[in-house]
Design a protein around this motif. Structure first.
Motif, short mmCIF file in Angstrom:
data_model
loop_
_atom_site.label_atom_id
_atom_site.label_comp_id
_atom_site.label_asym_id
_atom_site.label_seq_id
_atom_site.Cartn_x
_atom_site.Cartn_y
_atom_site.Cartn_z
N VAL A 141 -26.39 -13.16 -10.93
CA VAL A 141 -27.79 -13.38 -10.57
C VAL A 141 -27.86 -14.52 -9.56
O VAL A 141 -27.21 -15.54 -9.74
CB VAL A 141 -28.63 -13.75 -11.82
CG1 VAL A 141 -30.08 -13.97 -11.45
CG2 VAL A 141 -28.50 -12.70 -12.89
N LYS A 142 -28.64 -14.34 -8.51
CA LYS A 142 -28.85 -15.41 -7.54
C LYS A 142 -30.13 -16.15 -7.91
O LYS A 142 -31.18 -15.53 -8.07
CB LYS A 142 -28.94 -14.87 -6.12
CG LYS A 142 -27.62 -14.38 -5.60
CD LYS A 142 -27.69 -14.06 -4.14
CE LYS A 142 -26.31 -13.65 -3.66
NZ LYS A 142 -26.24 -13.47 -2.23
N VAL A 143 -30.01 -17.47 -8.05
CA VAL A 143 -31.15 -18.31 -8.40
C VAL A 143 -31.16 -19.52 -7.46
O VAL A 143 -30.19 -19.80 -6.78
CB VAL A 143 -31.07 -18.79 -9.87
CG1 VAL A 143 -31.14 -17.61 -10.83
CG2 VAL A 143 -29.82 -19.60 -10.13
N ARG A 144 -32.26 -20.22 -7.46
CA ARG A 144 -32.36 -21.47 -6.70
C ARG A 144 -32.12 -22.64 -7.64
O ARG A 144 -32.43 -22.56 -8.82
CB ARG A 144 -33.74 -21.59 -6.05
CG ARG A 144 -33.97 -20.51 -5.01
CD ARG A 144 -35.18 -20.83 -4.16
NE ARG A 144 -35.30 -19.93 -3.05
CZ ARG A 144 -34.70 -20.10 -1.88
NH1 ARG A 144 -33.94 -21.12 -1.67
NH2 ARG A 144 -34.87 -19.23 -0.92
N ARG A 145 -31.59 -23.72 -7.09
CA ARG A 145 -31.30 -24.88 -7.92
C ARG A 145 -32.54 -25.45 -8.59
O ARG A 145 -32.46 -26.03 -9.66
CB ARG A 145 -30.63 -25.99 -7.09
CG ARG A 145 -29.24 -25.61 -6.67
CD ARG A 145 -28.51 -26.74 -6.03
NE ARG A 145 -29.34 -27.45 -5.05
CZ ARG A 145 -28.91 -28.46 -4.35
NH1 ARG A 145 -27.69 -28.92 -4.51
NH2 ARG A 145 -29.69 -29.04 -3.47
N MET A 146 -33.69 -25.29 -7.98
CA MET A 146 -34.92 -25.85 -8.53
C MET A 146 -35.61 -24.90 -9.52
O MET A 146 -36.64 -25.25 -10.07
CB MET A 146 -35.89 -26.20 -7.40
CG MET A 146 -35.33 -27.25 -6.43
SD MET A 146 -34.87 -28.80 -7.21
CE MET A 146 -36.48 -29.47 -7.52
N ASN A 147 -35.04 -23.69 -9.75
CA ASN A 147 -35.63 -22.78 -10.74
C ASN A 147 -35.54 -23.39 -12.12
O ASN A 147 -34.58 -24.08 -12.46
CB ASN A 147 -34.91 -21.42 -10.75
CG ASN A 147 -35.24 -20.54 -9.57
OD1 ASN A 147 -34.35 -19.97 -8.96
ND2 ASN A 147 -36.50 -20.43 -9.23
N THR A 148 -36.56 -23.10 -12.93
CA THR A 148 -36.54 -23.53 -14.33
C THR A 148 -35.78 -22.50 -15.15
O THR A 148 -35.51 -21.38 -14.68
CB THR A 148 -37.97 -23.66 -14.88
OG1 THR A 148 -38.58 -22.35 -14.89
CG2 THR A 148 -38.81 -24.62 -14.05
N VAL A 149 -35.48 -22.86 -16.39
CA VAL A 149 -34.83 -21.91 -17.29
C VAL A 149 -35.72 -20.68 -17.47
O VAL A 149 -35.23 -19.54 -17.47
CB VAL A 149 -34.52 -22.58 -18.65
CG1 VAL A 149 -34.01 -21.56 -19.66
CG2 VAL A 149 -33.50 -23.71 -18.45
N LEU A 150 -37.03 -20.90 -17.58
CA LEU A 150 -37.95 -19.77 -17.72
C LEU A 150 -37.89 -18.86 -16.48
O LEU A 150 -37.91 -17.64 -16.60
CB LEU A 150 -39.38 -20.26 -17.95
CG LEU A 150 -40.44 -19.18 -18.18
CD1 LEU A 150 -40.09 -18.30 -19.37
CD2 LEU A 150 -41.81 -19.81 -18.37
N ASP A 151 -37.78 -19.47 -15.29
CA ASP A 151 -37.64 -18.67 -14.07
C ASP A 151 -36.40 -17.79 -14.14
O ASP A 151 -36.44 -16.61 -13.80
CB ASP A 151 -37.52 -19.58 -12.83
CG ASP A 151 -38.77 -20.37 -12.52
OD1 ASP A 151 -39.87 -19.94 -12.93
OD2 ASP A 151 -38.64 -21.43 -11.87
N VAL A 152 -35.28 -18.37 -14.58
CA VAL A 152 -34.02 -17.62 -14.68
C VAL A 152 -34.18 -16.48 -15.69
O VAL A 152 -33.73 -15.36 -15.44
CB VAL A 152 -32.84 -18.54 -15.04
CG1 VAL A 152 -31.57 -17.73 -15.28
CG2 VAL A 152 -32.61 -19.58 -13.95
N LYS A 153 -34.84 -16.75 -16.81
CA LYS A 153 -35.07 -15.70 -17.81
C LYS A 153 -35.86 -14.55 -17.20
O LYS A 153 -35.55 -13.38 -17.43
CB LYS A 153 -35.83 -16.26 -19.01
CG LYS A 153 -35.00 -17.10 -19.93
CD LYS A 153 -35.85 -17.57 -21.11
CE LYS A 153 -35.06 -18.36 -22.11
NZ LYS A 153 -35.88 -18.76 -23.27
N LYS A 154 -36.88 -14.88 -16.41
CA LYS A 154 -37.71 -13.84 -15.78
C LYS A 154 -36.90 -13.05 -14.74
O LYS A 154 -37.08 -11.84 -14.61
CB LYS A 154 -38.96 -14.45 -15.14
CG LYS A 154 -39.91 -15.06 -16.13
CD LYS A 154 -40.48 -14.02 -17.06
CE LYS A 154 -41.43 -14.64 -18.04
NZ LYS A 154 -41.88 -13.70 -19.06
#
Length: 166
Positions: A141-154
């Motif tokens: 999964v590609k995420v941004r460093r500033m994403n929250t854990v909830l963002d990653v879950k979504k």
């Protein structure tokens, strides 16, 4: 009504009729001799001087802005004048983040000269992480460093159709 329709606060409006300034507390339209279909003049107290400080280099930028200017527009002026892109910083006033869609008038600044702070945004690079899911295995999964854990879950949820429990 002008505040609701035009975004001009009552304390930033000067109304006049037939050369006479309106606004004596408690006076009615009739007290001024204003008849049906008369035209009143609305003048906006239009300019305010704002200072923008940058903690990174202790520089201060001075801008003359209108009360109706959005901070998105002001950030464009800062970019033109200083070469600082709007994504590189956030503006804060009175300890609160100022959203780009807000206007100068919406901050209800009482003084003629106020200071806002430009706070650098850390680079928000993209990271690849691996998410282990039950039944779907491991996925990249590609995420941004500033994403929250909830963002990653979504993000994982939208990729797998699995529903996470917050």
């Amino acid at each position: 009504m002008l505040r609701e329709n035009e975004g001009i606060s009552e304390n930033l409006q000067v109304l006049s009729f037939d050369g006479q300034r309106l606004g004596v507390s408690g006076s009615s339209i009739m007290d001024y001799g204003i008849l049906k279909n008369s035209t009143i003049t609305v003048e906006e107290l239009s300019w305010k001087k704002l200072y923008f400080t940058m903690s990174s280099n202790e520089k201060t930028i001075e801008l003359k802005v209108r009360y109706t200017d959005s901070f998105h527009r002001i950030k464009s002026v800062i970019w033109e004048k200083e070469g600082i892109h709007s994504y590189q910083y956030s503006l804060y006033y009175a300890g609160k983040l100022v959203e780009d869609y807000r206007t100068v008038a919406s901050l209800n600044i009482q003084s003629n000269e106020a200071t806002l702070h430009l706070i650098s945004n850390p680079e928000d690079g993209v990271l690849s992480i691996f998410a282990e899911t039950q039944g779907k295995g491991t996925m990249k999964v590609k995420v941004r460093r500033m994403n929250t854990v909830l963002d990653v879950k979504k993000i994982v949820e939208s990729s797998t159709n699995l529903h996470s429990e917050d």
